[in-house]
Design a protein around this motif. Sequence first.
Motif, PDB file in Angstrom:
ATOM      1  N   THR A  68       0.838  -1.204   0.000  1.00  0.00           N
ATOM      2  CA  THR A  68       0.000   0.000   0.000  1.00  0.00           C
ATOM      3  C   THR A  68       0.876   1.260   0.000  1.00  0.00           C
ATOM      4  N   GLY A  69       0.249   2.378  -0.334  1.00  0.00           N
ATOM      5  CA  GLY A  69       0.977   3.639  -0.395  1.00  0.00           C
ATOM      6  C   GLY A  69       1.626   4.007   0.926  1.00  0.00           C
ATOM      7  N   ARG A  70       0.886   3.794   2.024  1.00  0.00           N
ATOM      8  CA  ARG A  70       1.429   4.163   3.334  1.00  0.00           C
ATOM      9  C   ARG A  70       2.684   3.366   3.663  1.00  0.00           C
ATOM     10  N   LEU A  72       4.691   1.937   1.571  1.00  0.00           N
ATOM     11  CA  LEU A  72       5.761   2.336   0.652  1.00  0.00           C
ATOM     12  C   LEU A  72       6.431   3.621   1.134  1.00  0.00           C
ATOM     13  N   VAL A  73       5.604   4.608   1.501  1.00  0.00           N
ATOM     14  CA  VAL A  73       6.156   5.882   1.954  1.00  0.00           C
ATOM     15  C   VAL A  73       6.957   5.693   3.229  1.00  0.00           C
ATOM     16  N   MET A  74       6.440   4.826   4.116  1.00  0.00           N
ATOM     17  CA  MET A  74       7.150   4.657   5.361  1.00  0.00           C
ATOM     18  C   MET A  74       8.513   3.996   5.165  1.00  0.00           C
ATOM     19  N   LEU A  75       8.558   3.005   4.268  1.00  0.00           N
ATOM     20  CA  LEU A  75       9.860   2.382   3.971  1.00  0.00           C
ATOM     21  C   LEU A  75      10.817   3.415   3.387  1.00  0.00           C
ATOM     22  N   ALA A  76      10.279   4.257   2.487  1.00  0.00           N
ATOM     23  CA  ALA A  76      11.129   5.270   1.854  1.00  0.00           C
ATOM     24  C   ALA A  76      11.661   6.237   2.899  1.00  0.00           C
ATOM     25  N   ILE A  77      10.809   6.617   3.861  1.00  0.00           N
ATOM     26  CA  ILE A  77      11.265   7.564   4.886  1.00  0.00           C
ATOM     27  C   ILE A  77      12.322   6.926   5.778  1.00  0.00           C
ATOM     28  N   LEU A  78      12.101   5.677   6.163  1.00  0.00           N
ATOM     29  CA  LEU A  78      13.095   5.034   7.035  1.00  0.00           C
ATOM     30  C   LEU A  78      14.444   4.930   6.329  1.00  0.00           C
ATOM     31  N   ALA A  79      14.412   4.585   5.033  1.00  0.00           N
ATOM     32  CA  ALA A  79      15.679   4.475   4.299  1.00  0.00           C
ATOM     33  C   ALA A  79      16.343   5.837   4.163  1.00  0.00           C
ATOM     34  N   ALA A  80      15.538   6.865   3.879  1.00  0.00           N
ATOM     35  CA  ALA A  80      16.105   8.211   3.753  1.00  0.00           C
ATOM     36  C   ALA A  80      16.675   8.668   5.087  1.00  0.00           C
TER      37      ALA A  80
END
Lengths: 240, 296
Positions: A68-70, A72-80
């Motif tokens: 889901t979008g949420r 996906l965004v959360m994984l992206a934020i943790l990696a960033a």
Amino acid sequence: MGDYWRGQRKIMKKYSARFYIFLVVLILTVLLLFIPLLTTEHYLFASVIFMIGSFFPFFLRFEWKKVTGRELVMLAILAALAAVSRIPFASLPSIQPTTFVIIIAGSVFGAESGFVVGALAAIVSNLFLGQGPWTPWQMYAWGMIGLASGLLKNTWFMKHTIGRTIFGILCGFLFGWIMNLWFVIGIIQDFHWSEIIAYYSASFLFDLAHALSNAFFLIVFAKSWIKILSRFKKKYGLLL
Amino acid sequence: MMKRGFRSLHPLVCLIYFIAAFTTLMLYQHPFFLVFTIILLLCFHWALDRWRLLRGWGKMFMILPILFFIITPLINHRGNHLLFYLFNNPITLEAIMQGWIHSLSLLAMLLLFMSFNLVITADKFLFLFSRGFPQWSLLIMLSMRFIPLLRRRLNEIITVQKSRGLSTHDGRFRQRIKNGLLLLQILLTWSLEEGIQTADSMAARGYGLQKRSRYIPYKMKLIDGISIIFLLILTILCLFGWWLGDGVLALTPILEPIFLYGREWTFFFLYIVLIGYPLIMEIREQLLWHSWKQKI
């Protein structure tokens, strides 16, 4: 009653599957580390095969999964976050909490998310700092650290400070050893035991600093970070 | 700046070139080959950005290869040509050659990756990546967007927290490390909450309802196809040469002379054309430009 047992069996199955995955990954990693020492003929080929064999299944599994979008965004934020986490420590040499962030992500959101955060942090930070021959090794090392911490998240080991600290120290050294492979395999192709030991002992101090800072972060901050992320996971119903 | 020369080719061609160059570079461990590789790559860098990128990385380019050059003879004692003893350590000619090869090949590899960064920019990288792995490339793009944002936020947090005395610059070592991670913790909670908004706005715009469409900014042209075939043929020939044992300086049992002989020249020529392919494209572009200018 039947339902209960079926449920129990499901849980057992899930756990044993996890255990086997962990075992396979562990064996592959150990082989990868020792292959240069065991075979002197086809180590280049063999180690690349092992790396691909233990990395790609997880890489493809995430590619084919519906997310889901949420999430996906959360994984992206943790990696960033893992990638920019070096900034406050710019004045403190060889201390960076990237590995800590990846371990915590894995131990809250599970093995697959830990793997994704680790591999993604490596790609993204290298897209900014410049790709090098070290990029795949970094992806591999951090991805596997996230995966391992996710697989161990429900065991006694990762639920206690002592276990987590030991895990952090091991990760610090393993990360350094895997990263050393890029020039061992890429450059010194005709090598000897003594050379390997010399190069690895040259990086010992850096690996030690990494391991100790991991341990420090895990002792002091693991609880509060796990609490923050678990709360967040519950609040927004993330199913990762 | 206008993209021209090698950089105007399709990203796939560039990727194939880099994979081919990297493979052959790893296999051909011969000082003669390596010196010419380095010269060609330096020329290529000059054509790309007048060595601007290289100047920034100068230190690393000096230190690592020199380190390899010094360390290798000290720990490698194989070979028949004993030169002298250093602190009871036999130093052999073969080991010095080996160190020389190591440092040259490291230098060449670093140069190749520097040019990779100049040619395959982040957008091309994502374009190539999105062919096979659309979900990963979406994730990379999202994450790349967050990095500058998180940096700005982090600087804001650092400024505000400094006024409370939370800083990584002064105090005891332990306290500094602790403060650093506290700053990150603030960033974590802030960004996660904000991230949900991003995700919901993605959902509102229909993320996940349909298969995602793709914007394809690059088109294959005739020259791209020719380049791919040309590069593949050269790579296969170079691999064949390596299999025959040319292009690798034999150190044991007998030290081979450094100068090339016989069949090795053929493979040397093929290898140089392969490594120098981007340079050929740059020169071709310059020549075309001049001939067009003269027509006017």
